[in-house]
Motif scaffolding. Structure first.
Motif, PDB file in Angstrom:
ATOM      1  N   PHE A 109       0.862  -1.172   0.000  1.00 34.63           N
ATOM      2  CA  PHE A 109       0.000   0.000   0.000  1.00 34.63           C
ATOM      3  C   PHE A 109       0.902   1.226   0.000  1.00 34.63           C
ATOM      4  N   LEU A 110       0.923   1.965  -1.110  1.00 34.63           N
ATOM      5  CA  LEU A 110       1.803   3.128  -1.266  1.00 34.63           C
ATOM      6  C   LEU A 110       0.930   4.354  -1.492  1.00 34.63           C
ATOM      7  N   ALA A 111       0.818   5.179  -0.470  1.00 36.09           N
ATOM      8  CA  ALA A 111      -0.109   6.303  -0.547  1.00 36.09           C
ATOM      9  C   ALA A 111       0.558   7.605  -0.136  1.00 36.09           C
ATOM     10  N   PRO A 112       0.772   8.518  -1.089  1.00 34.69           N
ATOM     11  CA  PRO A 112       1.142   9.865  -0.692  1.00 34.69           C
ATOM     12  C   PRO A 112       0.003  10.467   0.108  1.00 34.69           C
ATOM     13  N   ALA A 113       0.303  11.484   0.911  1.00 37.36           N
ATOM     14  CA  ALA A 113      -0.742  12.032   1.773  1.00 37.36           C
ATOM     15  C   ALA A 113      -0.567  13.533   1.970  1.00 37.36           C
ATOM     16  N   PRO A 114      -0.947  14.337   0.970  1.00 41.53           N
ATOM     17  CA  PRO A 114      -0.969  15.788   1.181  1.00 41.53           C
ATOM     18  C   PRO A 114      -2.134  16.145   2.096  1.00 41.53           C
ATOM     19  N   LEU A 115      -1.840  16.572   3.308  1.00 42.76           N
ATOM     20  CA  LEU A 115      -2.860  16.642   4.348  1.00 42.76           C
ATOM     21  C   LEU A 115      -3.542  17.994   4.485  1.00 42.76           C
ATOM     22  N   ALA A 116      -2.985  19.051   3.896  1.00 43.86           N
ATOM     23  CA  ALA A 116      -3.659  20.352   3.991  1.00 43.86           C
ATOM     24  C   ALA A 116      -5.063  20.231   3.408  1.00 43.86           C
ATOM     25  N   PRO A 117      -6.079  20.689   4.128  1.00 44.67           N
ATOM     26  CA  PRO A 117      -7.468  20.492   3.671  1.00 44.67           C
ATOM     27  C   PRO A 117      -7.860  21.478   2.575  1.00 44.67           C
ATOM     28  N   THR A 118      -7.210  21.346   1.417  1.00 41.69           N
ATOM     29  CA  THR A 118      -7.460  22.269   0.303  1.00 41.69           C
ATOM     30  C   THR A 118      -8.518  21.743  -0.660  1.00 41.69           C
ATOM     31  N   GLY A 119      -9.124  20.615  -0.341  1.00 39.92           N
ATOM     32  CA  GLY A 119     -10.217  20.079  -1.152  1.00 39.92           C
ATOM     33  C   GLY A 119     -11.543  20.245  -0.443  1.00 39.92           C
ATOM     34  N   ARG A 120     -12.610  20.041  -1.185  1.00 38.63           N
ATOM     35  CA  ARG A 120     -13.947  20.095  -0.621  1.00 38.63           C
ATOM     36  C   ARG A 120     -14.674  18.794  -0.935  1.00 38.63           C
ATOM     37  N   GLY A 121     -15.441  18.323   0.025  1.00 41.95           N
ATOM     38  CA  GLY A 121     -16.182  17.088  -0.159  1.00 41.95           C
ATOM     39  C   GLY A 121     -17.629  17.230   0.277  1.00 41.95           C
ATOM     40  N   ILE A 122     -18.485  16.408  -0.300  1.00 36.81           N
ATOM     41  CA  ILE A 122     -19.887  16.336   0.089  1.00 36.81           C
ATOM     42  C   ILE A 122     -20.226  14.868   0.292  1.00 36.81           C
ATOM     43  N   VAL A 123     -20.824  14.539   1.411  1.00 34.58           N
ATOM     44  CA  VAL A 123     -21.202  13.160   1.693  1.00 34.58           C
ATOM     45  C   VAL A 123     -22.184  12.673   0.635  1.00 34.58           C
ATOM     46  N   CYS A 124     -21.914  11.467   0.113  1.00 27.49           N
ATOM     47  CA  CYS A 124     -22.811  10.867  -0.869  1.00 27.49           C
ATOM     48  C   CYS A 124     -22.882   9.370  -0.589  1.00 27.49           C
ATOM     49  N   ASP A 125     -23.691   8.669  -1.334  1.00 30.49           N
ATOM     50  CA  ASP A 125     -23.842   7.234  -1.136  1.00 30.49           C
ATOM     51  C   ASP A 125     -22.512   6.529  -1.378  1.00 30.49           C
ATOM     52  N   GLY A 126     -22.004   5.838  -0.377  1.00 34.32           N
ATOM     53  CA  GLY A 126     -20.779   5.066  -0.528  1.00 34.32           C
ATOM     54  C   GLY A 126     -19.500   5.831  -0.286  1.00 34.32           C
ATOM     55  N   GLY A 127     -19.571   7.084   0.178  1.00 34.14           N
ATOM     56  CA  GLY A 127     -18.341   7.830   0.430  1.00 34.14           C
ATOM     57  C   GLY A 127     -18.596   9.319   0.403  1.00 34.14           C
ATOM     58  N   ILE A 128     -17.647  10.082  -0.154  1.00 29.31           N
ATOM     59  CA  ILE A 128     -17.835  11.509  -0.342  1.00 29.31           C
ATOM     60  C   ILE A 128     -17.457  11.874  -1.767  1.00 29.31           C
ATOM     61  N   ARG A 129     -18.112  12.882  -2.321  1.00 29.75           N
ATOM     62  CA  ARG A 129     -17.763  13.418  -3.622  1.00 29.75           C
ATOM     63  C   ARG A 129     -16.716  14.497  -3.399  1.00 29.75           C
ATOM     64  N   LEU A 130     -15.569  14.357  -4.033  1.00 30.78           N
ATOM     65  CA  LEU A 130     -14.391  15.145  -3.686  1.00 30.78           C
ATOM     66  C   LEU A 130     -13.891  15.953  -4.876  1.00 30.78           C
ATOM     67  N   SER A 135      -0.956  19.957  -2.893  1.00 27.73           N
ATOM     68  CA  SER A 135       0.470  20.038  -3.203  1.00 27.73           C
ATOM     69  C   SER A 135       1.280  19.302  -2.142  1.00 27.73           C
ATOM     70  N   TRP A 136       2.591  19.160  -2.426  1.00 23.94           N
ATOM     71  CA  TRP A 136       3.510  18.483  -1.510  1.00 23.94           C
ATOM     72  C   TRP A 136       3.088  17.032  -1.275  1.00 23.94           C
ATOM     73  N   ALA A 137       3.009  16.299  -2.365  1.00 22.12           N
ATOM     74  CA  ALA A 137       2.568  14.906  -2.304  1.00 22.12           C
ATOM     75  C   ALA A 137       3.768  13.980  -2.465  1.00 22.12           C
ATOM     76  N   THR A 138       4.548  13.852  -1.417  1.00 19.92           N
ATOM     77  CA  THR A 138       5.747  13.019  -1.466  1.00 19.92           C
ATOM     78  C   THR A 138       5.412  11.590  -1.872  1.00 19.92           C
ATOM     79  N   GLY A 139       6.098  11.095  -2.903  1.00 22.03           N
ATOM     80  CA  GLY A 139       5.915   9.715  -3.345  1.00 22.03           C
ATOM     81  C   GLY A 139       4.789   9.523  -4.331  1.00 22.03           C
ATOM     82  N   VAL A 140       4.223  10.616  -4.840  1.00 18.14           N
ATOM     83  CA  VAL A 140       3.029  10.481  -5.669  1.00 18.14           C
ATOM     84  C   VAL A 140       3.298   9.728  -6.971  1.00 18.14           C
ATOM     85  N   MET A 141       4.514   9.787  -7.488  1.00 19.44           N
ATOM     86  CA  MET A 141       4.776   9.183  -8.794  1.00 19.44           C
ATOM     87  C   MET A 141       4.722   7.657  -8.765  1.00 19.44           C
ATOM     88  N   ASP A 142       4.831   7.062  -7.589  1.00 16.75           N
ATOM     89  CA  ASP A 142       4.764   5.600  -7.471  1.00 16.75           C
ATOM     90  C   ASP A 142       3.595   5.140  -6.612  1.00 16.75           C
TER      91      ASP A 142
END
Length: 227
Positions: A109-130, A135-142
């Motif tokens: 399991f290889l997951a970059p994790a840019p944690l600044a909350p710069t996205g917006r989401g809305i709860v929907c069936d089965g998860g959230i619409r995002l 930025s600053w996503a270390t490891g994103v290329m793999d």
């Protein structure tokens, strides 16, 4: 919780030496060499903090510290990126059982994790619409998954229902945009600065999220509190 013994480090002196041998290659490519990623996977480094029920070693959090320190003697930039990959397996274990089952089915399991909350989401069936850019996503290329910070509306159109969350989605649901190409970002201890966009043309659907607050959740099956 049952903790598995971790008396054998996944990082050997030979591994560290090979990191040093590949340091120049990593610098030129500005990402982990394929051989480094393969060897880290084979060593069990990414399994250190994975729960035992998913085949991991379920080591205490501190078990990651010495391997990262040792790897840094060979290539500090590679150690930085590999350490984040291992750490984010621990972060996945903070999500719901449903999220863990889906995420840990992908090994490693290889997951970059840019944690600044710069996205917006809305709860929907089965998860959230995002939707958003990060930025600053270390490891994103793999990466094969990604965790992002977002502000999520539990009730559409109600600003008072917004809570900060970590959202989990497959990397294929994000678009990677390389920026600052002229700089040696590897020297800045980042595998890559990239912007990830669910986009206005294609809104990504996060399959799971973990709340960063103790607020009451509206969808306990897909949202869990981080403690």
């Amino acid at each position: 919780m049952v903790t598995i013994a971790t008396d054998q480090s996944p990082v050997t002196p030979e591994f560290v030496s090979r990191l040093a041998d590949r340091a120049a290659e990593a610098e030129r490519a500005r990402r982990l060499p394929a051989a480094t990623l393969a060897e880290a996977t084979e060593s069990g480094l990414f399994d250190l903090l994975v729960p035992a029920r998913y085949g991991g070693r379920e080591a205490p959090f501190s078990a990651i510290l010495d391997p990262v320190r040792q790897m840094a003697h060979g290539c500090a930039s590679s150690a930085w990126t590999l350490g984040f990959y291992a750490l984010h397996n621990w972060m996945l274990a903070l999500f719901s059982e449903a999220a863990q089952s889906e995420g840990f089915a992908t090994r490693p399991f290889l997951a970059p994790a840019p944690l600044a909350p710069t996205g917006r989401g809305i709860v929907c069936d089965g998860g959230i619409r995002l939707t958003g850019r990060w930025s600053w996503a270390t490891g994103v290329m793999d990466g094969n998954w990604i965790m992002v910070g977002a502000l999520c509306e539990r009730s559409a159109g109600d600003p008072s229902s917004i809570v900060p969350v970590l959202a989990l989605l497959p990397i294929d649901d994000a678009r990677i945009e390389e920026v600052l190409r002229s700089l040696s970002l590897w020297e800045k201890r980042k595998a890559k600065i990239a912007e990830l966009s669910g986009g206005m043309k294609r809104r990504a659907k996060a399959r799971h999220c973990a709340s960063l607050t103790a607020a009451t959740k509206t969808r306990p099956s897909v949202v869990s509190k981080m403690s």
